[in-house]
Enzyme design. Structure first.
Site, PDB file in Angstrom:
ATOM      1  N   ASP A 251      -2.543   0.978   7.167  1.00 41.89           N
ATOM      2  CA  ASP A 251      -1.836   0.731   5.814  1.00 41.89           C
ATOM      3  C   ASP A 251      -1.227  -0.624   5.618  1.00 41.89           C
ATOM      4  O   ASP A 251      -1.065  -1.139   4.818  1.00 41.89           O
ATOM      5  CB  ASP A 251      -0.599   1.722   5.663  1.00 41.89           C
ATOM      6  CG  ASP A 251      -1.089   3.063   5.948  1.00 41.89           C
ATOM      7  OD1 ASP A 251      -1.325   3.892   4.891  1.00 41.89           O
ATOM      8  OD2 ASP A 251      -1.037   3.536   7.151  1.00 41.89           O
TER       9      ASP A 251
ATOM     10  N   GLU B 116      -1.187  -1.286  -4.570  1.00 44.90           N
ATOM     11  CA  GLU B 116      -2.270  -0.322  -5.121  1.00 44.90           C
ATOM     12  C   GLU B 116      -2.173   0.373  -6.064  1.00 44.90           C
ATOM     13  O   GLU B 116      -1.186   1.080  -5.998  1.00 44.90           O
ATOM     14  CB  GLU B 116      -2.719   0.485  -3.637  1.00 44.90           C
ATOM     15  CG  GLU B 116      -4.230   1.125  -3.904  1.00 44.90           C
ATOM     16  CD  GLU B 116      -4.385   1.673  -2.593  1.00 44.90           C
ATOM     17  OE1 GLU B 116      -5.040   1.280  -1.765  1.00 44.90           O
ATOM     18  OE2 GLU B 116      -4.042   3.044  -2.447  1.00 44.90           O
TER      19      GLU B 116
ATOM     20  N   ASP C 279       0.822  -1.147   0.038  1.00 42.46           N
ATOM     21  CA  ASP C 279       0.064  -0.071  -0.100  1.00 42.46           C
ATOM     22  C   ASP C 279       1.033   1.192  -0.076  1.00 42.46           C
ATOM     23  O   ASP C 279       1.463   1.486   0.960  1.00 42.46           O
ATOM     24  CB  ASP C 279      -0.811  -0.081   1.523  1.00 42.46           C
ATOM     25  CG  ASP C 279      -1.986   1.046   1.175  1.00 42.46           C
ATOM     26  OD1 ASP C 279      -2.261   1.963   0.232  1.00 42.46           O
ATOM     27  OD2 ASP C 279      -2.332   1.702   2.495  1.00 42.46           O
TER      28      ASP C 279
END
Length: 165
Positions: free
Chosen positions: A140, A67, A7
Site C-alpha cells: 500500500d 487512487e 492509496d
C-alpha cells in the site's frame, strides 16, 4: 512542490510525500495508517481522518494524487474503501489541496507503458524514478508512491509547476 500520494483503504491507507521541482524527484516520507478490524467502521474512519489531517498539517502538500475507485471484484470491500476515500477527500478539501485521481490501470500505464503491468514491474519503475535500490515493504505504501509519481508524469503537473515554483 510537495505531492501527497495516497492509496486509500479501510484497513490500510498507504501514503507518501514526494518533492518534485519539475526535474528532480525525491521521497521525503512514506508510511501507512492501519486501523483495527474489530473496531466500529465510524471509529476507523475517524482514525483515518485524524491521521490524514496530521500528515497534511505536518508536510503541507501542494497537491494530492489519490487512487480512484473504478471497479472492485470484491463487493464487500468496495463500500468501506469508498467511505475511507471520502474521509480522505474531505480532509484534502478542508485544506484546499488540489486533488488528482488515477485508476490503478492509469498508474501502471503511466509508469510502465502497459496498463496491465504486474506489481514487480511497477515497483521496478518506482525504484528507477526515485534512484533507490529498495522500497518500503508494504504494498500500500509503494502504491502510494507510484500514484504520486504518476502525477509528476501527467499533463496535470504542467500548470501546477508554474504556480508552485
Amino acid at each position: 512542490m510537495k505531492i501527497l500520494g495516497i492509496d486509500p483503504g479501510m484497513a490500510i491507507v498507504g501514503y507518501s510525500i514526494l518533492d518534485f521541482d519539475g526535474k528532480n524527484l525525491s521521497l521525503l516520507n512514506s508510511g501507512s495508517i492501519r486501523t483495527e478490524k474489530g473496531q466500529r467502521e465510524s471509529a476507523r474512519l475517524l482514525e483515518i481522518y485524524n491521521d490524514i489531517t496530521c500528515i497534511v498539517d505536518k508536510y503541507k502538500p501542494d497537491v494530492c494524487a489519490i487512487e480512484k475507485l473504478f471497479f472492485f471484484r470484491n463487493h464487500t470491500t468496495v463500500m468501506p474503501v469508498a467511505h475511507a476515500r471520502g474521509v480522505i477527500l474531505t480532509v484534502l478539501e478542508q485544506h484546499k489541496i488540489p486533488i488528482y485521481e488515477y485508476t490503478p490501470m492509469e498508474v501502471k500505464q503511466i509508469l510502465t507503458g502497459y496498463g496491465r503491468a504486474d506489481k514487480k514491474e511497477v515497483e521496478q519503475m518506482v525504484k528507477l524514478s526515485l534512484g533507490v535500490d529498495s522500497l518500503p515493504k508494504l504494498d500500500d505504501t509503494v502504491d502510494s508512491i507510484a500514484i504520486g509519481i504518476s502525477y509528476t508524469r501527467s499533463s496535470d503537473v504542467l500548470e501546477d509547476l508554474k504556480v508552485y515554483k
